[in-house]
Design a protein around this motif. Structure first.
Motif, short mmCIF file in Angstrom:
data_model
loop_
_atom_site.label_atom_id
_atom_site.label_comp_id
_atom_site.label_asym_id
_atom_site.label_seq_id
_atom_site.Cartn_x
_atom_site.Cartn_y
_atom_site.Cartn_z
N GLN A 1 0.67 -1.22 0.12
CA GLN A 1 -0.21 0.08 0.19
C GLN A 1 0.70 1.18 -0.02
O GLN A 1 0.36 2.24 0.23
N LYS A 2 2.05 1.00 -0.08
CA LYS A 2 3.04 2.16 -0.03
C LYS A 2 2.92 3.04 1.20
O LYS A 2 3.14 4.24 1.18
N LYS A 3 2.72 2.57 2.30
CA LYS A 3 2.53 3.17 3.72
C LYS A 3 3.99 3.34 4.15
O LYS A 3 4.04 4.20 5.11
N ILE A 4 4.78 2.52 4.05
CA ILE A 4 6.18 2.48 4.74
C ILE A 4 7.28 2.24 3.77
O ILE A 4 7.08 1.72 2.57
N THR A 5 8.61 2.73 4.00
CA THR A 5 9.43 1.98 3.51
C THR A 5 10.33 1.16 4.38
O THR A 5 10.50 1.45 5.54
N LEU A 6 10.75 0.06 3.61
CA LEU A 6 11.48 -0.94 4.60
C LEU A 6 12.90 -1.18 3.80
O LEU A 6 13.02 -1.21 2.53
N HIS A 7 13.87 -0.82 4.93
CA HIS A 7 15.38 -1.16 4.28
C HIS A 7 15.80 -2.43 4.92
O HIS A 7 15.91 -2.31 6.21
N ASP A 8 15.92 -3.49 4.50
CA ASP A 8 16.24 -4.69 5.05
C ASP A 8 17.64 -4.99 4.84
O ASP A 8 18.33 -4.21 4.10
N ARG A 9 18.45 -5.86 5.38
CA ARG A 9 19.75 -6.26 5.22
C ARG A 9 20.67 -5.08 5.86
O ARG A 9 21.84 -4.70 5.28
N THR A 10 20.01 -4.36 6.62
CA THR A 10 20.75 -2.88 6.86
C THR A 10 20.76 -2.93 8.52
O THR A 10 19.99 -2.72 9.13
N LEU A 11 21.93 -2.78 9.12
CA LEU A 11 22.35 -2.90 10.49
C LEU A 11 22.47 -1.55 10.94
O LEU A 11 23.58 -0.91 10.33
N ILE A 12 21.71 -1.15 11.92
CA ILE A 12 21.69 0.23 12.45
C ILE A 12 23.09 0.03 13.51
O ILE A 12 23.05 -0.98 14.24
N ARG A 13 24.09 0.80 13.40
CA ARG A 13 25.31 0.43 14.31
C ARG A 13 25.42 1.35 15.56
O ARG A 13 25.98 1.24 16.44
N ARG A 14 25.00 2.79 15.28
CA ARG A 14 25.01 3.73 16.23
C ARG A 14 24.02 4.78 16.29
O ARG A 14 23.37 5.05 15.01
N LEU A 15 23.39 5.43 17.13
CA LEU A 15 22.49 6.63 17.37
C LEU A 15 23.59 7.52 17.50
O LEU A 15 24.29 7.72 18.49
N VAL A 16 23.00 8.79 16.89
CA VAL A 16 23.92 10.10 17.13
C VAL A 16 23.14 11.11 17.57
O VAL A 16 22.21 11.63 17.21
N VAL A 17 23.59 11.86 18.69
CA VAL A 17 23.03 12.76 19.47
C VAL A 17 23.62 14.04 19.03
O VAL A 17 24.73 14.28 18.75
N GLY A 18 22.42 15.31 18.65
CA GLY A 18 23.03 16.36 18.37
C GLY A 18 23.77 17.11 19.24
O GLY A 18 23.99 16.85 20.41
N ASP A 19 24.51 18.17 18.72
CA ASP A 19 25.56 19.33 19.36
C ASP A 19 24.53 19.99 20.33
O ASP A 19 24.87 20.17 21.42
N ASP A 20 23.62 20.45 19.96
CA ASP A 20 22.99 21.61 20.40
C ASP A 20 21.73 21.22 21.57
O ASP A 20 21.85 21.64 22.67
N LYS A 21 21.09 19.99 21.16
CA LYS A 21 20.04 19.69 22.13
C LYS A 21 20.29 18.14 22.18
O LYS A 21 20.72 17.54 21.24
N PRO A 22 19.76 17.70 23.32
CA PRO A 22 20.11 16.35 23.39
C PRO A 22 19.03 15.41 22.86
O PRO A 22 18.17 14.48 23.13
#
Ligand SMILES: Cc1cc2nc3c(=O)[nH]c(=O)nc-3n(C[C@H](O)[C@H](O)[C@H](O)COP(=O)(O)OP(=O)(O)OC[C@H]3O[C@@H](n4cnc5c(N)ncnc54)[C@H](O)[C@@H]3O)c2cc1C
Length: 531
Positions: A223-244
């Protein structure tokens, strides 16, 4: 580096992710939602039948390609091994029991563990919603404390002859039993087929009758409601410099490991199950966040939990003809509640027909049997039944019941793998012997009828339905996220499902993970409206 932008980025594509994505689409049509999954899309429905047969004939993996060797081998402890679109939900049995009000009030009622930051009446609404989405069948519990605000979406599957016989036998003890609620379609629903009693629910369900998140994702994609990226491992979350706030997630595609990928979103949701959620937060350390993201409490990875279990085998003078839907069972909620003035013990009680003693074509001497002989032999051997019993019981874990980053083992990208060590708290340890004695006495009480006998008992060596690691609470010093899964440290970062549970109850957990996630969905959608 390729960068993908969305409103909401969901990390992981298991049951809770499917619930969340589906609900967000309903709440906020048009929202740009990207689901990122480390494993592959195993959407090949026709292959399910063949995979099932190969699993039965040769003991092969019913889901070839469903785990990432370099993530799992080298990890230590009870690590979530299935990594694919659908997650562990490709393999689950579909038992959908609710917890009880006591689970949310352990501290105030019993002085144990902690209270959950949510009221039962509130959670109960989301149980109803989760049951509707999972299309759970069930029957009302005989215990008034299990009152529901809505009936089960589907009346329970009729008990087989064997289960009817076992119910009459067990209830002679005075303990009342019901049909196990299950997320199995009895009629086609949600793009999935109906149950045809293939009886391999815990491996692979060829018709998709047992809820399987891959179907939900396939529909949302069509239904084109989401995008799915498979075979993709998230390795890190990055927090911004100005706000947490979390500004990006850095990933690697398994087929192009040389190129990093970046995801940017207004809201990030970690829906990576009980192992990989805490693991990702711990991996996301930086000079500003040396202990990882969302970890100012130091509790990410702590209080990993689950329930212990005791199994038993009984025999009785009953005629059972095993093989009539072995996955289906009886459950009693008699011991979900413990009067506060008695020694604490809480557990479910399950009864199944036992495998074995099916019809056979050769007798003990190897002689071929044909026609009525087969039935006569089966009847003779079915005279005294063996019965399978099990109780999941409530234990609470210590802060040091922990997921940590492995000191030496790394995946192929050089990231430390998880190490999980479960440890009970002192109060749970202290009552272990009494709990065991109580459960064995319940099994003996059940086994008394019809010249019954409890012939063996055994203890599980691990905590089942594992959860925890990012527990929810109201105090940022003693919890990682609030009752909606919003992390105390980063307002646009949520953790949903299993990791948020402070304690793991005394029955299967996935329905509770789903219900809590559906509650989080409303907050996440609400944030999108505001921003
Ligand atoms: C054999 C078996 C039978 C079971 N039967 C029952 C039952 O009858 N009833 C019940 O209540 N429960 C049952 N369970 C448990 C149930 O399967 C799980 O509780 C449930 O599936 C968990 O879903 P989840 O979405 O929380 O996590 P998961 O299924 O673990 O999904 C998380 C997903 O996130 C992905 N991921 C993780 N890290 C990353 C990352 N960094 N980047 C990208 N993707 C990532 C993983 O690859 C995975 O696909 C059973 C489990 C098994 C194994």
């Amino acid at each position: 580096m390729p960068t993908y932008e969305s409103d909401v980025c969901i990390i992981g594509a298991g049951v809770v992710s499917a619930m969340l994505a589906e609900r967000l689409v309903e709440l906020r049509p048009g929202l740009a939602i990207t689901v990122v999954e480390a494993g592959s899309s195993l959407f090949d429905v026709p292959a399910r039948m063949e995979a099932r047969q190969r699993a039965l004939d040769y003991g092969e993996n019913a889901w070839p390609g469903d785990f990432l060797d370099d993530q799992v081998s080298g990890s230590e402890g009870l690590v979530g091994f299935t990594m694919a679109v659908g997650g562990l939900g490709l393999r689950w049995g579909g038992a959908c029991n609710r917890f009880s009000e006591e689970d949310l009030r352990l501290k105030s009622q019993y002085g144990l563990a902690m209270d959950w930051p949510i009221e039962w009446a509130e959670l109960e609404k989301y149980y109803c919603q989760a049951e509707r989405r999972l299309n759970v069948f069930g029957e009302p519990s005989p215990y008034p404390e299990d009152k529901r605000s809505e009936p089960y979406p589907v009346p329970a599957l009729a008990l087989s002859y064997n289960l009817q016989t076992l119910k009459s036998w067990a209830e002679k003890s005075g303990i009342r039993f019901s049909a196990l609620p299950m997320a199995h379609n009895l009629r086609p629903f949600g793009g999935r087929g109906a149950c045809c009693l293939f009886d391999t629910c815990g491996q692979v369900c060829p018709t998709g009758a047992r809820y399987s998140p891959d179907y939900t994702f396939r529909q949302l994609l069509a239904q084109k409601k989401i995008t799915l990226h498979d075979r993709t491992l998230i390795r890190r979350l990055v927090v911004g410099d100005d706000k947490p706030v979390v500004v990006a997630a850095h990933a690697v595609h398994r087929d192009k490991p040389e190129q990093a990928v970046e995801y940017r979103a207004r809201t990030f949701v970690v829906a990576s199950g009980y192992t990989w959620s805490s693991h990702l937060l711990l991996l996301s350390s930086s000079s500003r966040y040396p202990n990882g993201v969302a970890n100012s409490s130091g509790l990410v990875g702590c209080y990993m939990n689950g329930h212990k279990f005791i199994s038993g085998q009984a025999t009785a003078d009953l005629e059972l003809y095993p093989g009539q839907n072995m996955s289906y069972s009886l459950i009693s909620r008699e011991f979900f509640r413990c009067p506060p003035d008695r020694p604490f013990v809480r557990h479910d009680t399950r009864i199944w027909e036992n495998p074995g003693r099916g019809p056979r074509l050769r007798d003990d001497s190897g002689r071929l049997q044909l026609g009525d002989e087969v039935i006569a032999d089966w009847r003779a051997r079915a005279k005294r039944a063996t019965i399978r019993l099990r109780a999941y019981y409530d234990v609470h874990t210590d802060k040091e019941s922990r997921l940590t980053l492995h000191p030496t083992a790394r995946n192929k990208y050089g990231d430390p793998l998880p190490k999980i060590t479960h440890r009970l708290d002192a109060a749970s340890e202290a009552r272990e012997a009494a709990t065991r004695a109580h459960i064995v006495s319940v099994f003996e009480r059940l086994a008394k009828a019809d010249n019954g006998k409890l012939v063996s008992t055994g203890e599980g060596g691990y905590l089942d339905h594992p959860a925890g690691g990012c527990r929810m609470g109201t105090d940022p010093a003693t919890s990682v996220c609030d009752g909606y899964g919003r992390t105390h440290d980063h307002e646009n970062l949520f953790v949903v499902g299993a990791p948020t549970l402070p304690t793991a109850g005394c029955t299967n957990g996935t329905l509770t993970f789903a219900a809590l996630t559906l509650r989080s969905a409303e907050q996440i959608a609400g944030d999108q409206r505001r921003s």
